[in-house]
Design a protein around this motif. Sequence first.
Motif, PDB file in Angstrom:
ATOM      1  N   THR A  82       9.592  -7.601  25.430  1.00 18.27           N
ATOM      2  CA  THR A  82      10.903  -7.504  26.595  1.00 18.27           C
ATOM      3  C   THR A  82      10.506  -7.206  27.849  1.00 18.27           C
ATOM      4  O   THR A  82       9.649  -6.191  27.898  1.00 18.27           O
ATOM      5  CB  THR A  82      11.672  -6.248  25.415  1.00 18.27           C
ATOM      6  N   THR A  83      11.298  -7.251  28.710  1.00 17.87           N
ATOM      7  CA  THR A  83      11.002  -7.394  30.130  1.00 17.87           C
ATOM      8  C   THR A  83      10.917  -5.331  30.266  1.00 17.87           C
ATOM      9  O   THR A  83      11.413  -4.536  29.438  1.00 17.87           O
ATOM     10  CB  THR A  83      11.435  -7.647  31.448  1.00 17.87           C
ATOM     11  N   PHE A  84       9.441  -4.565  31.328  1.00 15.90           N
ATOM     12  CA  PHE A  84       9.890  -3.853  31.040  1.00 15.90           C
ATOM     13  C   PHE A  84      11.452  -2.391  32.018  1.00 15.90           C
ATOM     14  O   PHE A  84      11.862  -1.600  30.958  1.00 15.90           O
ATOM     15  CB  PHE A  84       9.227  -2.440  32.242  1.00 15.90           C
ATOM     16  N   SER A  85      12.087  -4.031  32.563  1.00 19.79           N
ATOM     17  CA  SER A  85      13.662  -2.669  33.008  1.00 19.79           C
ATOM     18  C   SER A  85      14.387  -2.986  31.993  1.00 19.79           C
ATOM     19  O   SER A  85      15.273  -1.652  31.422  1.00 19.79           O
ATOM     20  CB  SER A  85      14.407  -3.915  34.102  1.00 19.79           C
ATOM     21  N   THR A  86      14.858  -4.341  31.167  1.00 16.61           N
ATOM     22  CA  THR A  86      15.311  -4.224  29.875  1.00 16.61           C
ATOM     23  C   THR A  86      15.473  -2.810  28.744  1.00 16.61           C
ATOM     24  O   THR A  86      16.137  -2.337  27.970  1.00 16.61           O
ATOM     25  CB  THR A  86      15.533  -5.489  29.372  1.00 16.61           C
ATOM     26  N   PHE A  87      13.813  -3.049  28.599  1.00 20.51           N
ATOM     27  CA  PHE A  87      13.290  -2.099  28.035  1.00 20.51           C
ATOM     28  C   PHE A  87      13.669  -0.615  28.274  1.00 20.51           C
ATOM     29  O   PHE A  87      14.316   0.271  27.270  1.00 20.51           O
ATOM     30  CB  PHE A  87      11.314  -2.267  27.666  1.00 20.51           C
ATOM     31  N   GLN A  88      13.858  -0.145  29.678  1.00 20.25           N
ATOM     32  CA  GLN A  88      14.277   0.952  30.098  1.00 20.25           C
ATOM     33  C   GLN A  88      15.886   0.983  29.304  1.00 20.25           C
ATOM     34  O   GLN A  88      16.390   1.832  29.464  1.00 20.25           O
ATOM     35  CB  GLN A  88      13.938   0.828  31.234  1.00 20.25           C
ATOM     36  N   LEU A  89      16.452  -0.036  30.273  1.00 19.98           N
ATOM     37  CA  LEU A  89      17.569   0.239  29.809  1.00 19.98           C
ATOM     38  C   LEU A  89      18.570   0.473  28.364  1.00 19.98           C
ATOM     39  O   LEU A  89      19.414   1.452  28.564  1.00 19.98           O
ATOM     40  CB  LEU A  89      18.627  -1.543  30.311  1.00 19.98           C
ATOM     41  N   CYS A  90      17.764   0.142  27.496  1.00 21.23           N
ATOM     42  CA  CYS A  90      18.116  -0.059  26.288  1.00 21.23           C
ATOM     43  C   CYS A  90      17.649   1.618  25.516  1.00 21.23           C
ATOM     44  O   CYS A  90      18.393   1.765  24.209  1.00 21.23           O
ATOM     45  CB  CYS A  90      17.186  -1.075  25.585  1.00 21.23           C
ATOM     46  N   CYS A  91      16.824   1.913  26.345  1.00 25.83           N
ATOM     47  CA  CYS A  91      16.407   3.355  25.931  1.00 25.83           C
ATOM     48  C   CYS A  91      17.534   4.490  26.614  1.00 25.83           C
ATOM     49  O   CYS A  91      17.154   5.283  26.092  1.00 25.83           O
ATOM     50  CB  CYS A  91      14.757   3.215  25.714  1.00 25.83           C
ATOM     51  N   THR A  92      17.983   4.010  27.483  1.00 19.54           N
ATOM     52  CA  THR A  92      18.424   4.917  27.929  1.00 19.54           C
ATOM     53  C   THR A  92      20.470   4.526  27.860  1.00 19.54           C
ATOM     54  O   THR A  92      20.644   5.385  27.229  1.00 19.54           O
ATOM     55  CB  THR A  92      18.291   5.598  29.346  1.00 19.54           C
ATOM     56  N   GLN A  93      20.470   4.062  28.933  1.00 19.70           N
ATOM     57  CA  GLN A  93      22.075   4.204  29.034  1.00 19.70           C
ATOM     58  C   GLN A  93      22.394   3.244  28.019  1.00 19.70           C
ATOM     59  O   GLN A  93      23.294   4.002  27.505  1.00 19.70           O
ATOM     60  CB  GLN A  93      22.436   3.404  30.334  1.00 19.70           C
ATOM     61  N   MET A  94      21.981   1.928  26.974  1.00 23.32           N
ATOM     62  CA  MET A  94      22.402   1.330  25.771  1.00 23.32           C
ATOM     63  C   MET A  94      22.141   1.765  24.445  1.00 23.32           C
ATOM     64  O   MET A  94      22.837   1.603  23.259  1.00 23.32           O
ATOM     65  CB  MET A  94      22.349   0.020  25.789  1.00 23.32           C
ATOM     66  N   LEU A  95      20.971   3.001  24.481  1.00 20.10           N
ATOM     67  CA  LEU A  95      20.652   3.318  23.054  1.00 20.10           C
ATOM     68  C   LEU A  95      21.596   4.099  22.401  1.00 20.10           C
ATOM     69  O   LEU A  95      21.830   3.245  20.840  1.00 20.10           O
ATOM     70  CB  LEU A  95      20.254   4.632  23.191  1.00 20.10           C
TER      71      LEU A  95
END
Length: 581
Positions: free
Chosen positions: A60-73
Amino acid sequence: MSNAIRVPTHFTALPNEIVLIIFMYLTYAETIKSFGSLKCQRYKRLLQTYCYKSIDFYTTTFSTFQLCCTQMLNQFRLNVQILKLGHRDCYSQLRIFSRYCLSSSSLLDVFPQLQTLVLRNVHDSDVNDLVPYLPTIPFIDKIILNECPLNKASILICRYLLNNSLNNRLTSCTLNSTNVRLGTEVKSSDQELFPLSFDPCSHLTKLVLRLRDKIVQDFRSIIKFILLFRNTLLTLHLSLIHQDLNFKHTLTYIDGHHLFNEIVIHMKMMKDFSFWIETVCLCKQQMNNIIQSFQTKYWLTMHIGCYHDSEHNLYIMFTLPYVHNLGFVVSNDVIHTHFNHTDDRLDYLISMLYMKAPRIDILTGVNKSLSGTFLRMLKQGWHRGKSIRIIPYGIYHLEHNNDHNLMPFDTLEIIGCYRNQSIDINLFVVDGFINTTITWLNWMPHIRILNIDNERLLHLCINNININRFLSLELLIIHQINNSQLYEALSIISSLGSSSSLHTIHLQQYGSNYRFTADDLLLILNQIRHNLSGLKIMTIEFHKDAIFNIEILDKLTDIQKKNCHLEYIHISNAYIELWFH
């Protein structure tokens, strides 16, 4: 002309079968990012059934990983049964995930349905990154640790693994350490590796031990650990490098009698036992005696091979099919492998040998030649997605033949015992190494991963072997040789030429020149990013004795602001990770 009204087909009208095929071409994180925001109950049900139950952030790219760990978790966390953490190309993912998701909650609070936890690619200096995850072990069914420094983390792991509490439900445990070669200095005592002052897990039925980050001195310590699970264990996979404590004077070999009397006879429930054991020795034991120890009623239910590498004084014993998912060490002597079944032949069993081995490690002796028979053997079986690692102990030769097309292998690693000595001291040696390297590259034009040292890489550039000829190259790993001050590795990378396919660079054992400044780093990073348009991750791993200018680390945040290509910078005492947009 037909007057029928044509109704356009919308994406949301596609049948489930087509949507699931699309899911197959995306990673878990990409699927969540792409489909998770759709206001459609049908897509939500598909995600819950086919995606949310198993989450893997391996690429996973950093931006996608960050999105999954925050807004979409919150969209998927209550459905997750299998969680896989640890990026393929960097070390920081566990720490970043902890920062985003576990700062005020436990892992089971976030994922209450969790059954399987996979943690991967933990740097030797980042053992404490495991702390937020290990307390989960007694409350899940399966734990897998891959590329983990067990020599440092084992006591921490055993605190939760060997915990015979009423709530402990663990049934499967895989401990896969980082790799080490024979000849590496022994790290720690075996007693420290597996402390026995805990009660065993009462439900464990599968144990996989792949101990490659240390040399096992006292095999009895491993046996005692395994016997803790004698009443429940059904499956045991064991791979290790063994060196007797007194190997310079006497030697105890691990053979069929030893394994049967010390392990098998005590494991009443065990149905599946496989092993890979590499033993260093200074005397020549008769291989026939070792094979004969496996020609008993119990062992004849398996295919077991043994060969003696006469150049490096190794005995390697293994069961087939090979199931250890580790590199298999071979040399020219492998063609003389003996099996416990007298009618077994290596050419018939190649496919069983290569079934799970992701890498073939080829040991080459000084002034030795890899024979045509040996090279043709490498082409047998199925190798797509697998690698060849060359470990030269000196100058060696290849038996040239137009038939040696090794295109199915997609990874070439050339990591020799010479690596701590500059090869530039002798032009004959340089030419010999470079010529054989060019030959391997010609045989493998579609490599995806290249692992090479900085001096050899520079000489390839001098010989006009540029990376733009490898259109499938995705990962470049560069090991900086000690005392190689004339070939500054970052400068070499900046002069490699252009590539649109290369997305990851990993620089190992880096020791910067003391004159290297933050401005130099900014200039080189800009040049690297300009040449390598697809670059996403660059890791600079420092040599343990390197004195890196602390001002550079202090100014890295400023570099991030100045350089619009940089998305994130992770800094530790042992390495720097740069994530590019």
